[in-house]
Design a protein around this motif. Sequence first.
Motif, short mmCIF file in Angstrom:
data_model
loop_
_atom_site.label_atom_id
_atom_site.label_comp_id
_atom_site.label_asym_id
_atom_site.label_seq_id
_atom_site.Cartn_x
_atom_site.Cartn_y
_atom_site.Cartn_z
N PRO A 474 0.67 -1.20 0.00
CA PRO A 474 -0.04 0.05 0.10
C PRO A 474 0.73 1.15 0.12
O PRO A 474 0.06 2.38 -0.06
N GLU A 475 2.22 1.20 0.06
CA GLU A 475 2.95 2.46 0.26
C GLU A 475 2.86 3.12 -1.18
O GLU A 475 2.89 2.76 -2.24
N GLN A 476 2.92 4.41 -0.92
CA GLN A 476 3.17 5.35 -2.34
C GLN A 476 2.08 5.24 -3.00
O GLN A 476 2.05 5.43 -4.24
N ALA A 477 0.84 5.31 -2.26
CA ALA A 477 -0.34 5.02 -3.26
C ALA A 477 -0.96 6.35 -4.05
O ALA A 477 -1.07 7.09 -3.08
N ARG A 478 -0.83 6.46 -5.21
CA ARG A 478 -1.69 7.55 -5.99
C ARG A 478 -2.04 7.10 -7.28
O ARG A 478 -1.59 6.21 -7.82
N TYR A 530 -9.06 4.81 -14.85
CA TYR A 530 -8.54 4.88 -13.61
C TYR A 530 -6.94 4.48 -13.99
O TYR A 530 -6.58 3.56 -14.59
N VAL A 531 -6.00 5.32 -13.51
CA VAL A 531 -4.64 5.23 -13.73
C VAL A 531 -3.88 5.19 -12.42
O VAL A 531 -3.45 6.29 -11.81
N PRO A 532 -3.58 4.11 -11.77
CA PRO A 532 -2.80 4.17 -10.73
C PRO A 532 -1.26 4.23 -11.07
O PRO A 532 -1.01 4.07 -12.08
#
Lengths: 591, 379
Positions: A474-478, A530-532
Amino acid sequence: MSLRFFFITCLTLFGCVSMAAAANPASPIKALAGGLDQSRALAQQLALASPLVQKKLQDPATGQPLRAEVFAVYPVSGNELGSAHERCNGSGCYRVDIYDWARNATVSVWVDTLAVQVQAVQRLPDSSPELPDHWIQQAIALAQHDKRVRQALAKAQKTHAAPDMARVRTSLNHTACELSRHLCVAPTFELGDKALWAIVDLTAQRVVGVKWTDLGDYDADLPTESNLIKHQIYRDYCRGPVSLKRDGWEMQYQLTASDGLRLSALKYRGQPILQDVRLVDYHVSYSDKDGFGYNDAIGCPLFSSAAVAAFAPPQIRTVDSKQAVKEIAQTPETGDKLPVKEAVAEKPDEKNATAISGFEILQDFRHPLWPKPCNYRYQQRYRFYADGSFSLAAANLGRGCGAHAVYRFLFRIQPAFYPGQQWLKKSPHGFQPVTQESWQAWPEKTALATDALPPWRWQTPEFSYAVQPVFEPPEQARAYVYLVRHHSDEGDSNLPTLGSCCHLDHRQGPESLIDQPPESITDGRWVLWYVPVIENNPTPGQERCWAETRLVNGVYQVKVWPCWAGLRFQRQSGAAERAATQENPRKKENH
Amino acid sequence: MPSGPWRHQKKNPPLPSGSALSTGSASRPVRRAFRQWVLAGILALTPLPWVYAQSLPAIAQSPAAADKTQASARTPARTPARTSRPVALDACAAMPQFARQLRFIGGLYLSTNLKNRDGLFLMGRLPNGQMASWRHPSWAETGPVSAYARDKRGNIYLAATPFVQAASDAAWRYRTVWKIDSTTGVLKPWLTLPVAAKPHAGNPYGILGMAYDCTTDSLYVTSVMGSDYEHKKGIVYRIDVGTGTVEKLITGLDAMGVLAMASAKTGKQLLLGSARSSAVLAVPLDRHGKTAGKPRLLFRLQQAAGGRDDRARRLQLNRAGELTIKAMDFDFTLRSASDAEERWYRYQLDPATGQWKFKNVKMVRDRLRAAGLSARPAD
């Protein structure tokens, strides 16, 4: 001379194998047993005792021995002696071919038995020596006992047919299996104007495929593990959609030419949910200065515009409760812990996880040489739960062309049409419907009081979903989210690569579908993009989106640190639905 | 002298007068200079050494040697029947006029394999021995290149191909033969070929192979445009270079590499690498360069010792009559940056039987390096 005397004495008095083995008890290389005369046995033992040979059969990094085996020992013919081996006297000169199972390579050792010394050692990558008889017999036995071979021969009324030995030796004997780089051979049963090929992977001790060929068609592939799988995938999953019904869900899925595994006509208990979902592109950027990178399309392994192709058929498998909980646990939170009881119900623990177990469709896309540098492996995953929730996600499993790469996955999600359906996004004043085409960066720069709640909702007159980003780890989720009005020429059919690979902001391609001025979407005809955004990391202990090859028990194995990103659609029941749309009362008090 | 970008010289002035380009490390300068001097000498003395010819075809040697090449272009091609060795029919291909003005020493080479694969480049050694590359600004117009050939006038013909992603004008771009003018060095679209069907998501490719025949002034071109899993819509064309007339020689055949050759035993032939299998085919040609029979299977790369299910993308004959086939994986899907690995197969024609005998195959991960043309000197 004394060493030579020792070996000759050994040969004369005691037999070669036992003494030579005693002379080199630590050699991890498996010797060729049986059928060797004294000179050949001596040549073999000299080769196995050679420190140089042993070094060539070790992992260069750790010095650990690799799985290796002598396949052949034979006298060197005059015309084989090149400049490197000229010192080898023809009459006493032998060649020992050793197969390196770990790296699919051949180490050839030229031994002068009269001088009792090794004269030259060569390593030939991606090759294997002639098979010894026991391996040929093993290949034939595996082929003859394979259920598919027996069925094929029975169908042709040739149950007692014996395979063509010549083809075992000449067609695939020297090749690696394309996919695994294992040692593979192909016992072939010739039956009139057709031939039945059985591809046997001797490294893994299994039959990897069978195929009939017309003996006269020059455009027909000769079967290999790789093309058998590719043709099967193409025929079964690329030419048309496959229907699936399970656990209350109905859908069609199909491998596309460049948009990954497409899902369409998704229904839950007969209720249309999604019209179409696809993964249009992977954007990979290696430099934030030079704009260097690629747009990788994924899709069918034959006749497609995919740069990274399907490596195996789609897998459909059960998602157990632990996996379900893990996925939910990986939805990142940018604010405080969940403050509302009803909202907690969206994050079930082990006790109530049974209710949300379900199944998944997993698709693997891979370069044949992965995980070598500049080779890629991607995966796509759809999960469906018994409570009507579902998720869609994609993964990067390394390794790419380097560190500090930024990956962006382009999902296109077209919901089933419900008049007036709304996409709502969180705001300081609660969830607000998006009424016109727009894009949004997530998370917002300013943390909201309700950050612990899913940031979006999709609401129709018949049902609603809380929509939450999924990132593993889950780190650095954007991510970036785009709402555009549906137009059939904007992605209903297969899309070419979209946008630039290397913009690191919202300019990923979908923004070009937003008109100026933006069109209204209040009638419910909209498409979600949607673009993670994920960054890789090869640093030991912090690996992410990365893969390494490691030596385990003499054979190389791949260690993977995948990174997943996607969206989870949590079906809302009455109470949870109301709670999810409310502001966080506790946070409000704090303000 | 034509002007243009020098790949290894972004911040330095243009090449003339032997300005050194920064390539490779500077360790052991004396030893390296000697090695490069020797190499340059070998290149100048030995026209088309096979190790270079099989990797990147030399288009010229020293200016003096180039003059010799031009002169040979005016003489008739060697009669195939007089030699037992097979000969390639493009031996008359001449050095482009514009290349004479470039101040490279030794051989010049055409390359499509430099970083990012964004078109054709000329490579050669500078007077100080360093490898460098050059191209006219117009050459960038094609994007990645699949095939090229040279004619007896020094013109270069080439074809664009998708790499990682297809161009938006694929239907025109990938069936167009582009031409670099021998005199000016300028690249322009030359001919757009008629095809059976347009490119589509299941096959973005068009022209994949090209070969020149000096004896008939013909350019042979292979295209797979429009083919799909079930239908072979590929075409082998013959273009009369003098008139620009296009003729469909073979239809319904998806071919990749192509080579015009002749030998006493086989006569004049077109060798073709199948785009659908590892087969290498032969088609007999008449004296006008037209087909005189049906395609015939010669051999499959997959059945060679050490062979794979590869596709023959380029076929080259050296002066010793040895056939080198550069082969790679190809499934009608887009190529990606990682797919640099290919295998080079070598065959020799048995003059008695007319059968091709397999000699060896080697894995090549860096084509420039394998050809000894890496900007960084080989170890």
